[in-house]
Every structure is written in C-alpha cells, then in structure tokens.
Design a protein around this motif. Structure first.
Motif, PDB file in Angstrom:
ATOM      1  N   SER A 165       0.870  -1.177   0.000  1.00 29.76           N
ATOM      2  CA  SER A 165       0.000   0.000   0.000  1.00 29.76           C
ATOM      3  C   SER A 165       0.900   1.217   0.000  1.00 29.76           C
ATOM      4  CB  SER A 165      -0.908   0.023   1.222  1.00 29.76           C
ATOM      5  OG  SER A 165      -1.698   1.192   1.239  1.00 29.76           O
ATOM      6  N   ASP A 166       0.676   2.114  -0.926  1.00 29.55           N
ATOM      7  CA  ASP A 166       1.583   3.258  -1.011  1.00 29.55           C
ATOM      8  C   ASP A 166       1.126   4.419  -0.137  1.00 29.55           C
ATOM      9  OD1 ASP A 166       0.425   4.497  -4.263  1.00 29.55           O
ATOM     10  OD2 ASP A 166      -0.615   4.049  -2.393  1.00 29.55           O
ATOM     11  N   ARG A 167       0.079   4.199   0.634  1.00 29.19           N
ATOM     12  CA  ARG A 167      -0.334   5.239   1.568  1.00 29.19           C
ATOM     13  C   ARG A 167      -1.080   4.617   2.726  1.00 29.19           C
ATOM     14  NH1 ARG A 167      -4.095   7.439  -3.084  1.00 29.19           N
ATOM     15  NH2 ARG A 167      -2.567   6.192  -4.172  1.00 29.19           N
ATOM     16  N   LEU A 168      -1.099   5.344   3.810  1.00 31.34           N
ATOM     17  CA  LEU A 168      -1.764   4.860   5.014  1.00 31.34           C
ATOM     18  C   LEU A 168      -2.441   6.029   5.699  1.00 31.34           C
ATOM     19  CD1 LEU A 168      -0.755   2.109   7.370  1.00 31.34           C
ATOM     20  CD2 LEU A 168      -1.305   4.315   8.401  1.00 31.34           C
ATOM     21  N   TYR A 169      -3.600   5.761   6.262  1.00 33.59           N
ATOM     22  CA  TYR A 169      -4.395   6.794   6.910  1.00 33.59           C
ATOM     23  C   TYR A 169      -4.647   6.423   8.365  1.00 33.59           C
ATOM     24  CZ  TYR A 169      -5.544   7.892   2.036  1.00 33.59           C
ATOM     25  OH  TYR A 169      -5.471   8.205   0.699  1.00 33.59           O
ATOM     26  N   TRP A 170      -4.710   7.438   9.191  1.00 37.72           N
ATOM     27  CA  TRP A 170      -5.147   7.264  10.577  1.00 37.72           C
ATOM     28  C   TRP A 170      -6.408   8.091  10.793  1.00 37.72           C
ATOM     29  CZ3 TRP A 170      -3.487   3.861  14.135  1.00 37.72           C
ATOM     30  CH2 TRP A 170      -2.236   3.241  13.939  1.00 37.72           C
ATOM     31  N   TYR A 171      -7.380   7.442  11.470  1.00 36.85           N
ATOM     32  CA  TYR A 171      -8.635   8.100  11.795  1.00 36.85           C
ATOM     33  C   TYR A 171      -8.863   8.014  13.295  1.00 36.85           C
ATOM     34  CZ  TYR A 171     -10.217   8.083   6.894  1.00 36.85           C
ATOM     35  OH  TYR A 171     -10.340   8.291   5.542  1.00 36.85           O
ATOM     36  N   ARG A 172      -9.643   8.949  13.775  1.00 40.98           N
ATOM     37  CA  ARG A 172     -10.063   8.949  15.180  1.00 40.98           C
ATOM     38  C   ARG A 172     -11.587   8.882  15.219  1.00 40.98           C
ATOM     39  NH1 ARG A 172      -8.856  12.850  20.258  1.00 40.98           N
ATOM     40  NH2 ARG A 172     -10.910  12.678  21.224  1.00 40.98           N
ATOM     41  N   GLN A 173     -12.112   8.104  16.173  1.00 35.84           N
ATOM     42  CA  GLN A 173     -13.556   8.054  16.371  1.00 35.84           C
ATOM     43  C   GLN A 173     -13.876   8.182  17.848  1.00 35.84           C
ATOM     44  OE1 GLN A 173     -15.644   4.344  15.574  1.00 35.84           O
ATOM     45  NE2 GLN A 173     -17.472   5.459  14.900  1.00 35.84           N
ATOM     46  N   ASP A 174     -14.668   9.194  18.196  1.00 30.51           N
ATOM     47  CA  ASP A 174     -15.187   9.329  19.547  1.00 30.51           C
ATOM     48  C   ASP A 174     -16.436   8.465  19.667  1.00 30.51           C
ATOM     49  OD1 ASP A 174     -14.093  12.596  19.194  1.00 30.51           O
ATOM     50  OD2 ASP A 174     -13.347  11.254  20.746  1.00 30.51           O
ATOM     51  N   PRO A 175     -16.763   8.012  20.876  1.00 28.17           N
ATOM     52  CA  PRO A 175     -17.909   7.097  21.053  1.00 28.17           C
ATOM     53  C   PRO A 175     -19.191   7.642  20.445  1.00 28.17           C
ATOM     54  CG  PRO A 175     -16.649   7.254  23.078  1.00 28.17           C
ATOM     55  CD  PRO A 175     -16.064   8.275  22.150  1.00 28.17           C
ATOM     56  N   GLY A 176     -19.829   6.844  19.618  1.00 29.26           N
ATOM     57  CA  GLY A 176     -21.090   7.231  19.004  1.00 29.26           C
ATOM     58  C   GLY A 176     -20.969   8.275  17.916  1.00 29.26           C
ATOM     59  N   LYS A 177     -19.747   8.648  17.584  1.00 26.75           N
ATOM     60  CA  LYS A 177     -19.532   9.706  16.585  1.00 26.75           C
ATOM     61  C   LYS A 177     -18.936   9.122  15.314  1.00 26.75           C
ATOM     62  CE  LYS A 177     -20.646  12.957  19.548  1.00 26.75           C
ATOM     63  NZ  LYS A 177     -21.886  13.748  19.389  1.00 26.75           N
ATOM     64  N   SER A 178     -18.720  10.027  14.364  1.00 28.95           N
ATOM     65  CA  SER A 178     -18.175   9.613  13.084  1.00 28.95           C
ATOM     66  C   SER A 178     -16.648   9.489  13.135  1.00 28.95           C
ATOM     67  CB  SER A 178     -18.577  10.638  12.027  1.00 28.95           C
ATOM     68  OG  SER A 178     -18.205  10.198  10.753  1.00 28.95           O
TER      69      SER A 178
ATOM     70  N   ALA B   5      -5.834   2.665   8.199  1.00 32.44           N
ATOM     71  CA  ALA B   5      -6.446   2.157   6.964  1.00 32.44           C
ATOM     72  C   ALA B   5      -5.424   2.234   5.846  1.00 32.44           C
ATOM     73  CB  ALA B   5      -7.690   2.969   6.620  1.00 32.44           C
ATOM     74  N   VAL B   6      -5.437   1.239   4.971  1.00 35.61           N
ATOM     75  CA  VAL B   6      -4.520   1.210   3.832  1.00 35.61           C
ATOM     76  C   VAL B   6      -5.319   1.182   2.537  1.00 35.61           C
ATOM     77  CG1 VAL B   6      -2.705   0.053   5.130  1.00 35.61           C
ATOM     78  CG2 VAL B   6      -4.337  -1.321   3.811  1.00 35.61           C
ATOM     79  N   VAL B   7      -4.623   1.455   1.450  1.00 32.06           N
ATOM     80  CA  VAL B   7      -5.247   1.442   0.129  1.00 32.06           C
ATOM     81  C   VAL B   7      -4.420   0.509  -0.745  1.00 32.06           C
ATOM     82  CG1 VAL B   7      -6.050   2.826  -1.819  1.00 32.06           C
ATOM     83  CG2 VAL B   7      -5.973   3.820   0.462  1.00 32.06           C
ATOM     84  N   PRO B   8      -4.707  -0.780  -0.746  1.00 32.33           N
ATOM     85  CA  PRO B   8      -3.909  -1.731  -1.516  1.00 32.33           C
ATOM     86  C   PRO B   8      -4.156  -1.598  -3.008  1.00 32.33           C
ATOM     87  CG  PRO B   8      -5.755  -2.828  -0.467  1.00 32.33           C
ATOM     88  CD  PRO B   8      -5.784  -1.415   0.009  1.00 32.33           C
ATOM     89  N   ASN B   9      -3.078  -1.513  -3.781  1.00 28.98           N
ATOM     90  CA  ASN B   9      -3.187  -1.471  -5.246  1.00 28.98           C
ATOM     91  C   ASN B   9      -4.143  -0.389  -5.719  1.00 28.98           C
ATOM     92  OD1 ASN B   9      -1.456  -3.730  -5.410  1.00 28.98           O
ATOM     93  ND2 ASN B   9      -3.201  -5.070  -5.020  1.00 28.98           N
ATOM     94  N   ASN B  10      -4.142   0.717  -5.038  1.00 37.01           N
ATOM     95  CA  ASN B  10      -4.996   1.843  -5.398  1.00 37.01           C
ATOM     96  C   ASN B  10      -6.473   1.472  -5.420  1.00 37.01           C
ATOM     97  OD1 ASN B  10      -4.992   4.598  -5.911  1.00 37.01           O
ATOM     98  ND2 ASN B  10      -5.290   4.280  -8.094  1.00 37.01           N
ATOM     99  N   ASN B  11      -6.817   0.439  -4.711  1.00 38.83           N
ATOM    100  CA  ASN B  11      -8.223   0.057  -4.599  1.00 38.83           C
ATOM    101  C   ASN B  11      -8.821   0.661  -3.341  1.00 38.83           C
ATOM    102  OD1 ASN B  11      -8.453  -1.424  -6.991  1.00 38.83           O
ATOM    103  ND2 ASN B  11      -7.447  -3.166  -6.056  1.00 38.83           N
ATOM    104  N   ASP B  12      -9.784  -0.037  -2.790  1.00 38.60           N
ATOM    105  CA  ASP B  12     -10.540   0.588  -1.728  1.00 38.60           C
ATOM    106  C   ASP B  12      -9.832   0.518  -0.396  1.00 38.60           C
ATOM    107  OD1 ASP B  12     -12.912  -1.109  -3.499  1.00 38.60           O
ATOM    108  OD2 ASP B  12     -12.798   1.083  -3.453  1.00 38.60           O
ATOM    109  N   MET B  13     -10.115   1.491   0.410  1.00 41.08           N
ATOM    110  CA  MET B  13      -9.531   1.588   1.728  1.00 41.08           C
ATOM    111  C   MET B  13      -9.976   0.400   2.579  1.00 41.08           C
ATOM    112  SD  MET B  13      -9.792   4.899   4.158  1.00 41.08           S
ATOM    113  CE  MET B  13      -8.770   5.946   3.144  1.00 41.08           C
ATOM    114  N   ARG B  14      -9.027  -0.145   3.311  1.00 39.83           N
ATOM    115  CA  ARG B  14      -9.329  -1.236   4.241  1.00 39.83           C
ATOM    116  C   ARG B  14      -8.870  -0.831   5.629  1.00 39.83           C
ATOM    117  NH1 ARG B  14     -12.479  -2.498   1.086  1.00 39.83           N
ATOM    118  NH2 ARG B  14     -12.468  -4.314  -0.305  1.00 39.83           N
ATOM    119  N   PHE B  15      -9.753  -1.007   6.588  1.00 40.61           N
ATOM    120  CA  PHE B  15      -9.499  -0.525   7.951  1.00 40.61           C
ATOM    121  C   PHE B  15      -9.017  -1.639   8.870  1.00 40.61           C
ATOM    122  CE2 PHE B  15     -11.145   3.802   8.066  1.00 40.61           C
ATOM    123  CZ  PHE B  15     -11.823   3.866   6.876  1.00 40.61           C
TER     124      PHE B  15
END
Lengths: 110, 118
Positions: free
Chosen positions: A29-42, A90-100
């Motif tokens: 995966s040529d990129r990686l993302y970090w996300y934060r989620q608060d309880p019950g939130k997005s 989350a990663v994006v393998p082979n420029n496809n969809d993000m996987r968490f």
C-alpha cells in the motif's frame, strides 16, 4: 487475503505517559491513513502518510510509515484525557478501496 | 464537519420491516461507500459506488441493496430487518474530481445513521 492488524486493541494509560499504537498490513500500500472516532460519533481523518519514512505530527500525536516493513505507528506523547477515543488505521492496496484495521480503543485516565 | 450528510440520524423500526438510509457526498466527490459498525463486528465495509456504478462489494447481505443516483447521492436499502441489523451505518465519500493526489482515496465520513431494530 489482505490483513490490517492493529496492536493493541485496547489501551488504558495514565495522563502524562507515552505510548505507541502499531498498524501492520499484509499487502503493498503506497499510503496509510489514521482516523479517530469518539464514542457514538463519526470517523475523523487525522493523518495521511504517503511515502516510506513519512512522519507527521499534530499536537501530542505523531504518525510514521515504513512501507518496507508494512508498518505504521501512532505515537502518543504525554497523553491527556481528550485523546481518549478509538483510533483506526487504513490502507489502500493497489490503489483500490480503503481497508481498515479493527481499531485501538484508547482510554486515558487521570 | 466533513461535508458528507446522512439522514435520518436515528431510526427505530421493527423486525421484518424495510428502511432506506440516505447519503449526500461532499461536493465533487464521485465515490460513496457504505459501512456498518456494530459492537461485535467493528467497522464493516458494505459497498462502494463510483459515479453511479457499483465498484466494490464487501460484506453486504442479500437483504441489503444500494444505489447511487445521477446527482451522486446514495441510498442504502435494508429489508427484512433482523435484530442483528441494529448498528451505526456510515456513509463516506472520496475521489474528488479536483484536488491533489494525496487526498484522492481519502474517505470522509458522514455523521452516521443509528438503526435500532426492535
């Protein structure tokens, strides 16, 4: 099969302490993302890491990426209660969809 | 505010019923994703649409279906609802037509719809 593994899944730490969350992934995966989620939130985007050796910092959080080891870390410095949340990589393998990853639930105690 | 909107915010219904969840992506985003998040299953990818066409399918049940309309908004239809379908349903969007490579695949999440099946 693609695997995105976060470690630990649950983390309880005291205010003022440092800790690292790890994210391993099993395919290129040529990129990686970090996300934060608060309880019950997005989910809120924290970092986008685009290349090997990339490092990004925002306040008490610092993220890094090693594409050769297929590893990203999210380092927490001098934790405060406001950082209590669930963190997803989350990663994006082979420029496809993000996987968490499954998420790391962080609790910071006084 | 991510720019992605979802309605309704909360939905309470009974087993066997059918509901429709709606999502409007960020302006200019071509892709819409649907996710289900429950306590025991984590964040599960259901389906993706890109510019009106189905692009990828995840763990979506046959009782569930989705579509993306010409104006790029999307609807997720859940039918023959079961207790186990109670969850948070998120929509995300990406693949903005303008903007840099860095954020091309980045998904921006809506606030979610909390579905409770009684």
């Amino acid at each position: 099969e693609l695997k995105v593994e976060q470690n630990p899944l649950f983390l309880s730490m005291q205010e003022g302490k440092n800790y690292t969350i790890y994210c391993n992934y099993s395919t290129t995966s040529d990129r990686l993302y970090w996300y934060r989620q608060d309880p019950g939130k997005s989910l809120e985007s924290l970092f986008v890491l685009l290349s090997n050796g990339a490092v990004k910092q925002e306040g008490r959080l610092m993220a890094s990426l090693d594409t050769k080891a297929r590893l990203s870390t999210l380092h927490i410095t001098a934790a405060v209660h406001d950082l209590s949340a669930t963190y997803f990589c989350a990663v994006v393998p082979n420029n496809n969809d993000m996987r968490f990853g499954a998420g790391t639930r962080l609790t910071v105690k006084p | 505010d991510s720019g992605v909107t979802q309605t309704p915010k909360h939905l309470i219904t009974a087993t066997g019923q059918r509901v429709t969840l709606r999502c409007s992506p960020r302006s200019g985003d071509l892709s819409v994703y649907w996710y289900q998040q429950s306590l025991d299953q984590g964040l599960q990818f259901l389906i993706q649409y890109y510019n009106g066409e189905e692009r990828a399918k995840g763990n979506i049940l046959e009782r569930f279906s989705a579509q993306q309309f010409p104006d790029l908004h999307s609807e997720l239809n859940l039918s023959s609802l079961e207790l186990g379908d109670s969850a948070l349903y998120f929509c995300a969007s990406s693949h903005r037509t303008s903007g840099g490579f860095e954020h091309y695949n980045e998904q921006f999440f809506g606030p979610g719809t909390r579905l409770t099946v009684l």
